[in-house]
Design a protein around this motif. Structure first.
Motif, PDB file in Angstrom:
ATOM      1  N   MET A  61       0.853  -1.207   0.000  1.00  0.00           N
ATOM      2  CA  MET A  61       0.000   0.000   0.000  1.00  0.00           C
ATOM      3  C   MET A  61       0.882   1.248   0.000  1.00  0.00           C
ATOM      4  O   MET A  61       1.778   1.376   0.836  1.00  0.00           O
ATOM      5  N   GLU A  71      -5.053   0.739  -3.339  1.00  0.00           N
ATOM      6  CA  GLU A  71      -3.629   0.960  -3.618  1.00  0.00           C
ATOM      7  C   GLU A  71      -3.037   2.120  -2.824  1.00  0.00           C
ATOM      8  O   GLU A  71      -1.845   2.152  -2.551  1.00  0.00           O
ATOM      9  N   TRP A  72      -3.897   3.110  -2.492  1.00  0.00           N
ATOM     10  CA  TRP A  72      -3.392   4.331  -1.857  1.00  0.00           C
ATOM     11  C   TRP A  72      -4.118   4.613  -0.549  1.00  0.00           C
ATOM     12  O   TRP A  72      -5.337   4.738  -0.525  1.00  0.00           O
TER      13      TRP A  72
END
Ligand SMILES: Cc1cc2nc3c(=O)[nH]c(=O)nc-3n(C[C@H](O)[C@H](O)[C@H](O)COP(=O)(O)OP(=O)(O)OC[C@H]3O[C@@H](n4cnc5c(N)ncnc54)[C@H](O)[C@@H]3O)c2cc1C
Length: 411
Positions: free
Chosen positions: A1, A28-29
């Motif tokens: 991440m 992902e973020w």
């Protein structure tokens, strides 16, 4: 991440957090926003508090409700940015990051102005914070005559037009009270001509002040507030006396910026004025009042910057270079009395001109003209702020200055 950490959940930090949350996949973020408290103040409204036109409480809302789902919101003072280790330290913990966005704004530093603390809250007040705006409201209500001095201590100052708006509204306020003939209004400012370097705009403002019977000392940089003599003195030796002192003390970047070695000696962060990336830091962007860029410290600026930083950060994440997209664009209403206001729209290279805004020919707002519609725009901006700007909605307007319809002469 991957991780983005945003310091400050004020105007700029909140808007950009919400924009980035929409643009980046939560799987992902991770996005974390850190602020020292949960009280978001609509700062433009503070101008109205001393005149009884609004209350401090009506300007404060919970920051949490403006931070989108999927963003970690941490309430904890930031103590240090360890930029060598890509880590932010707070009172309660630490947060590592791939990208850091700094939106810590600027703070009032009355302790920096010699003698001011002796008068602070007694005969000297500001409308730049909730506490001091409320105190000033009482002082104005109890003021029955004498000399009111509006003093800007030094530059830069956030919302550089607010001091002239204050004296314009004070003229209106004392006329309503029926004691204008007993009140002398004086503005002292370090600007050489009462305003930033705007040839057309400042002539209009100086004329308006003259017509309202407001006197001015320009090029006045405050050295000292003298409590016993009830005067302020400039570094040039000029003295101005007062009965009631309304003051914008030194505005400084947050102490954490200084203690983290991120400033340039001025407490503000050296920032590329077109890409909005911190100079010398490959993974830090700066938004709003915390930068040292040569445009107004204003909420409108923070909003335009949020679009540019979002664009550039997304580009860098995809392996592209940041683009020099920001042009210093700023838009400000300037209240001239209750019910009327001017509007200015400018950037690094173009001073405020005549024309219409936001639609180049239809307006409905008029640039460099005093209108009732502009006053409605000033009031309506609060709705826009809470409902569109903070949530990071797409405004359908470019973040850069639009030249279509702008004119050098009035119609
Ligand atoms: C009286 C007044 C009138 C104004 N009128 C206008 C106007 O009409 N139009 C306009 O465009 N602008 C106006 N402004 C200016 C505008 O409000 C600011 O320029 C704008 O809010 C700047 O946004 P920012 O995100 O940079 O800072 P802010 O909105 O001030 O946010 C900074 C945030 O950082 C947080 N923070 C700072 N340090 C730390 C730390 N160490 N740890 C944790 N959190 C921290 C603070 O708590 C704060 O929430 C006005 C301002 C004032 C005071």
């Amino acid at each position: 991440m991957k991780k983005i950490v945003i310091l400050g959940a004020g105007t700029g930090g909140t808007a950009i957090a919400n924009k980035l949350r929409k643009a980046l996949s939560p799987s992902e973020w991770e996005i974390t926003v850190i602020d020292r408290d949960d009280n978001h103040v609509y700062q433009p409204g503070l101008l109205f508090v001393p005149f009884g036109l609004c209350t401090v409480n009506s300007l404060i809302r919970s920051r949490k409700q403006y931070i989108s789902h999927g963003i970690n919101f941490v309430i904890d003072p930031v103590k240090r940015v360890n930029h060598e280790r890509n880590m932010v330290e707070t009172d309660g913990g630490s947060f590592d990051y791939d990208w850091l966005i700094i939106g810590t704004g600027c703070r009032l530093a009355p302790e920096e102005n010699e003698g001011l603390m002796d008068e602070w809250g007694k005969n000297a007040f500001s409308f730049y914070t909730t506490e001091t705006a409320a105190l000033l409201s009482n002082a104005m209500a109890n003021f029955n005559g004498g000399k009111l001095l509006m003093c800007v201590a030094e530059l830069p100052v956030k919302c550089p037009v607010a001091p002239i708006e204050f004296v314009f509204l004070a003229d209106w306020y004392f006329r309503q009270k029926g004691i204008r003939n007993k009140v002398e209004l004086h503005l002292s400012t370090p600007f050489p001509q009462c305003m930033p370097n705007w040839p057309r705009g400042r002539v209009i403002m100086m004329d308006a002040a003259r017509n309202k019977g407001i006197s001015m000392s320009t090029g006045f940089a405050l050295q000292e507030v003298n409590k016993n003599g009830k005067f302020v003195q400039s570094f040039g030796g000029e003295k101005i006396d007062y009965d009631l002192l309304v003051i914008i003390p030194t505005n400084a970047g947050d102490q954490v910026i200084v203690e983290s070695g991120l400033d340039d000696g001025s407490t503000f962060i050296p920032t590329d004025k077109h890409t909005l990336k911190a100079l010398n830091h490959k993974n830090i962007y700066v938004i709003g009042d915390a930068t040292n860029i040569p445009t107004s410290k204003a909420g409108s600026v923070a909003h335009y910057e949020a679009e540019v930083i979002t664009h550039n950060l997304l580009a860098e994440i995809k392996g592209r270079e940041p683009e020099p997209k920001y042009d210093g664009h700023s838009t400000c209403f300037i209240v001239s009395e209750k019910g009327k206001a001017y509007l200015v729209d400018f950037n690094y290279d173009t001073e405020p001109l005549y024309g219409k805004y936001p639609l180049p020919f239809a307006g409905p707002f008029s640039l460099l003209k005093e209108t009732g519609m502009n006053w409605l725009g000033k009031l309506g901006f609060e709705w826009l702020y809470w409902n569109l700007l903070l949530p990071g909605k797409n405004m359908l307007l470019p973040p850069t200055l639009v030249m279509a319809g702008k004119k050098e002469q009035p119609e």
